[in-house]
Design a protein around this motif. Structure first.
Motif, PDB file in Angstrom:
ATOM      1  N   ASP A   1       0.977  -1.052  -0.115  1.00 28.00           N
ATOM      2  CA  ASP A   1      -0.133  -0.298   0.199  1.00 28.00           C
ATOM      3  C   ASP A   1       1.112   1.180  -0.166  1.00 28.00           C
ATOM      4  OD1 ASP A   1      -1.742   2.199   0.262  1.00 28.00           O
ATOM      5  OD2 ASP A   1      -2.659   0.876   2.275  1.00 28.00           O
ATOM      6  N   LYS A   2       0.821   2.201  -1.093  1.00 33.92           N
ATOM      7  CA  LYS A   2       1.568   3.245  -1.098  1.00 33.92           C
ATOM      8  C   LYS A   2       0.907   4.000   0.039  1.00 33.92           C
ATOM      9  CE  LYS A   2       2.479   3.343  -5.703  1.00 33.92           C
ATOM     10  NZ  LYS A   2       2.226   3.396  -7.435  1.00 33.92           N
ATOM     11  N   THR A   3      -0.222   4.483   0.182  1.00 32.70           N
ATOM     12  CA  THR A   3       0.011   5.870   1.345  1.00 32.70           C
ATOM     13  C   THR A   3       0.093   4.981   2.479  1.00 32.70           C
ATOM     14  OG1 THR A   3      -2.295   5.950   0.290  1.00 32.70           O
ATOM     15  CG2 THR A   3      -2.337   6.565   2.690  1.00 32.70           C
ATOM     16  N   LEU A   4       0.659   3.678   3.001  1.00 36.89           N
ATOM     17  CA  LEU A   4       1.126   3.376   4.482  1.00 36.89           C
ATOM     18  C   LEU A   4       2.745   3.364   4.414  1.00 36.89           C
ATOM     19  CD1 LEU A   4       0.709   1.806   7.687  1.00 36.89           C
ATOM     20  CD2 LEU A   4       1.005  -0.708   5.928  1.00 36.89           C
ATOM     21  N   SER A   5       2.818   2.959   2.932  1.00 42.27           N
ATOM     22  CA  SER A   5       4.895   3.607   3.325  1.00 42.27           C
ATOM     23  C   SER A   5       5.310   4.862   3.277  1.00 42.27           C
ATOM     24  CB  SER A   5       4.767   2.914   1.169  1.00 42.27           C
ATOM     25  OG  SER A   5       6.324   3.058   1.335  1.00 42.27           O
ATOM     26  N   TRP A   6       4.105   5.433   2.308  1.00 42.05           N
ATOM     27  CA  TRP A   6       4.456   6.938   2.871  1.00 42.05           C
ATOM     28  C   TRP A   6       4.919   7.498   3.552  1.00 42.05           C
ATOM     29  CZ3 TRP A   6       1.459  10.434   4.524  1.00 42.05           C
ATOM     30  CH2 TRP A   6       1.719  12.492   4.527  1.00 42.05           C
ATOM     31  N   TRP A   7       3.230   7.124   5.280  1.00 37.79           N
ATOM     32  CA  TRP A   7       2.810   7.658   6.422  1.00 37.79           C
ATOM     33  C   TRP A   7       4.116   7.336   7.142  1.00 37.79           C
ATOM     34  CZ3 TRP A   7       2.101   5.131  11.014  1.00 37.79           C
ATOM     35  CH2 TRP A   7       2.206   6.037  12.262  1.00 37.79           C
ATOM     36  N   THR A   8       4.667   5.587   6.880  1.00 37.94           N
ATOM     37  CA  THR A   8       6.167   5.326   8.154  1.00 37.94           C
ATOM     38  C   THR A   8       6.919   5.768   7.564  1.00 37.94           C
ATOM     39  OG1 THR A   8       6.343   3.040   5.906  1.00 37.94           O
ATOM     40  CG2 THR A   8       4.795   3.351   7.991  1.00 37.94           C
ATOM     41  N   LYS A   9       7.599   6.132   6.108  1.00 40.12           N
ATOM     42  CA  LYS A   9       8.204   6.875   5.887  1.00 40.12           C
ATOM     43  C   LYS A   9       8.902   8.809   6.441  1.00 40.12           C
ATOM     44  CE  LYS A   9      10.681   7.938   1.556  1.00 40.12           C
ATOM     45  NZ  LYS A   9      11.384   8.367   0.105  1.00 40.12           N
ATOM     46  N   GLU A  10       7.255   9.172   6.391  1.00 38.18           N
ATOM     47  CA  GLU A  10       7.424  10.217   6.707  1.00 38.18           C
ATOM     48  C   GLU A  10       7.830  10.303   8.411  1.00 38.18           C
ATOM     49  OE1 GLU A  10       6.467  13.624   5.568  1.00 38.18           O
ATOM     50  OE2 GLU A  10       7.302  12.921   3.566  1.00 38.18           O
ATOM     51  N   MET A  11       7.179   9.388   8.973  1.00 38.32           N
ATOM     52  CA  MET A  11       6.547   9.036  10.564  1.00 38.32           C
ATOM     53  C   MET A  11       8.738   8.991  10.828  1.00 38.32           C
ATOM     54  SD  MET A  11       4.065   9.451  11.809  1.00 38.32           S
ATOM     55  CE  MET A  11       3.505  10.563  10.413  1.00 38.32           C
ATOM     56  N   ARG A  12       8.838   8.069  10.088  1.00 40.38           N
ATOM     57  CA  ARG A  12      10.544   8.452  10.481  1.00 40.38           C
ATOM     58  C   ARG A  12      11.196   9.057   9.553  1.00 40.38           C
ATOM     59  NH1 ARG A  12       9.915   2.651   7.423  1.00 40.38           N
ATOM     60  NH2 ARG A  12      10.036   1.385   9.345  1.00 40.38           N
ATOM     61  N   LYS A  13      10.910  10.396   8.855  1.00 42.43           N
ATOM     62  CA  LYS A  13      11.556  11.725   9.636  1.00 42.43           C
ATOM     63  C   LYS A  13      11.429  12.715  10.218  1.00 42.43           C
ATOM     64  CE  LYS A  13      10.929  12.860   4.906  1.00 42.43           C
ATOM     65  NZ  LYS A  13      10.035  13.403   3.332  1.00 42.43           N
ATOM     66  N   LYS A  14      10.219  12.714  10.317  1.00 35.78           N
ATOM     67  CA  LYS A  14       9.384  13.842  11.653  1.00 35.78           C
ATOM     68  C   LYS A  14      10.327  12.801  12.589  1.00 35.78           C
ATOM     69  CE  LYS A  14       5.479  14.820   9.299  1.00 35.78           C
ATOM     70  NZ  LYS A  14       3.974  15.082   9.761  1.00 35.78           N
ATOM     71  N   LYS A  15      10.407  11.605  12.987  1.00 34.83           N
ATOM     72  CA  LYS A  15      11.119  11.357  13.808  1.00 34.83           C
ATOM     73  C   LYS A  15      13.191  11.581  14.330  1.00 34.83           C
ATOM     74  CE  LYS A  15      11.902   7.598  17.983  1.00 34.83           C
ATOM     75  NZ  LYS A  15      13.729   7.394  18.046  1.00 34.83           N
ATOM     76  N   ARG A  16      13.444  11.350  12.928  1.00 34.60           N
ATOM     77  CA  ARG A  16      14.354  12.204  12.925  1.00 34.60           C
ATOM     78  C   ARG A  16      14.808  13.491  13.290  1.00 34.60           C
ATOM     79  NH1 ARG A  16      15.068   8.451   8.448  1.00 34.60           N
ATOM     80  NH2 ARG A  16      14.510  10.176   7.202  1.00 34.60           N
ATOM     81  N   ALA A  17      13.998  14.255  12.580  1.00 36.10           N
ATOM     82  CA  ALA A  17      13.856  15.338  12.973  1.00 36.10           C
ATOM     83  C   ALA A  17      14.022  16.260  14.337  1.00 36.10           C
ATOM     84  CB  ALA A  17      12.706  16.447  12.483  1.00 36.10           C
ATOM     85  N   LEU A  18      12.627  14.907  14.910  1.00 35.23           N
ATOM     86  CA  LEU A  18      13.002  15.078  16.999  1.00 35.23           C
ATOM     87  C   LEU A  18      14.075  15.039  17.566  1.00 35.23           C
ATOM     88  CD1 LEU A  18       9.754  15.967  19.058  1.00 35.23           C
ATOM     89  CD2 LEU A  18      10.335  13.432  18.927  1.00 35.23           C
ATOM     90  N   ASP A  19      14.531  13.879  16.580  1.00 31.59           N
ATOM     91  CA  ASP A  19      15.601  13.122  17.585  1.00 31.59           C
ATOM     92  C   ASP A  19      16.831  14.300  17.550  1.00 31.59           C
ATOM     93  OD1 ASP A  19      14.678  11.361  18.405  1.00 31.59           O
ATOM     94  OD2 ASP A  19      15.547   9.531  17.003  1.00 31.59           O
ATOM     95  N   GLU A  20      16.829  14.924  16.547  1.00 35.89           N
ATOM     96  CA  GLU A  20      18.189  16.239  16.507  1.00 35.89           C
ATOM     97  C   GLU A  20      17.801  17.504  17.193  1.00 35.89           C
ATOM     98  OE1 GLU A  20      17.954  15.911  11.843  1.00 35.89           O
ATOM     99  OE2 GLU A  20      19.039  13.512  12.506  1.00 35.89           O
ATOM    100  N   GLY A  21      16.313  17.269  17.495  1.00 39.43           N
ATOM    101  CA  GLY A  21      16.133  19.062  18.170  1.00 39.43           C
ATOM    102  C   GLY A  21      15.551  20.036  17.176  1.00 39.43           C
ATOM    103  N   ARG A  22      14.780  19.451  16.037  1.00 39.84           N
ATOM    104  CA  ARG A  22      14.676  20.265  14.300  1.00 39.84           C
ATOM    105  C   ARG A  22      12.802  20.016  14.588  1.00 39.84           C
ATOM    106  NH1 ARG A  22      15.196  17.710   9.748  1.00 39.84           N
ATOM    107  NH2 ARG A  22      16.400  15.844  10.779  1.00 39.84           N
ATOM    108  N   GLU A  23      12.303  21.002  14.854  1.00 37.40           N
ATOM    109  CA  GLU A  23      10.566  21.561  14.595  1.00 37.40           C
ATOM    110  C   GLU A  23      10.042  20.115  13.520  1.00 37.40           C
ATOM    111  OE1 GLU A  23       7.268  24.503  13.547  1.00 37.40           O
ATOM    112  OE2 GLU A  23       9.394  25.891  13.812  1.00 37.40           O
TER     113      GLU A  23
END
Length: 140
Positions: free
Chosen positions: A1-23
């Motif tokens: 499912d492309k939608t789920l794939s996109w969502w998981t990729k976005e969550m990982r990207k946002k977590k990296r931002a959170l871990d790095e102190g970015r907004e």
């Protein structure tokens, strides 16, 4: 499912931002909930630690032989970003050569790769004609 794939990729990207102190709009509470539900934050992709100058075909072939010594096979997963991509490229060049297209794959390279047990067709590849197999129809 492309939608789920996109969502998981976005969550990982946002977590990296959170871990790095970015907004980011991902909260620690959301991270904790997803983690508790078994969400995999790490994809298993191994990022290269050092960017190096490109290696010659013979140098990459030597890397492949070392990989075989360590792992017992030459089916390098693409999660090994440099060698895995090189192996993928060899299969692609081989397919193109079989189709009669000009590229850098030679008989000598094919022979060397075959001698170390190189697998030319994987379950992902479709062979020289690149025809998709017919889709199965599922009954409900």
């Amino acid at each position: 499912d492309k939608t789920l794939s996109w969502w998981t990729k976005e969550m990982r990207k946002k977590k990296r931002a959170l871990d790095e102190g970015r907004e980011t709009n991902l909260t620690q509470e959301q991270v904790d909930k997803l983690t508790a539900w078994g969400f995999k934050w790490d994809t298993g992709f191994i990022k290269p630690t050092v960017v190096t100058a490109p290696k010659s075909w013979d140098e990459r072939f030597a890397d492949l032989c070392r990989y075989k010594e360590e792992n017992g096979h030459v089916n390098v997963p693409q999660r090994y970003p440099v060698l895995g991509n090189w192996v993928h490229r060899q299969r692609k060049d081989y397919r193109l050569r079989k189709l009669g297209e000009s590229n850098i794959m030679t008989d000598e390279k094919i022979k060397k790769l075959t001698e170390v047990g190189f697998v030319w067709l994987t379950r992902k590849s479709r062979g020289p004609d690149k025809k998709k197999s017919p889709k199965k129809k599922w009954k409900r």
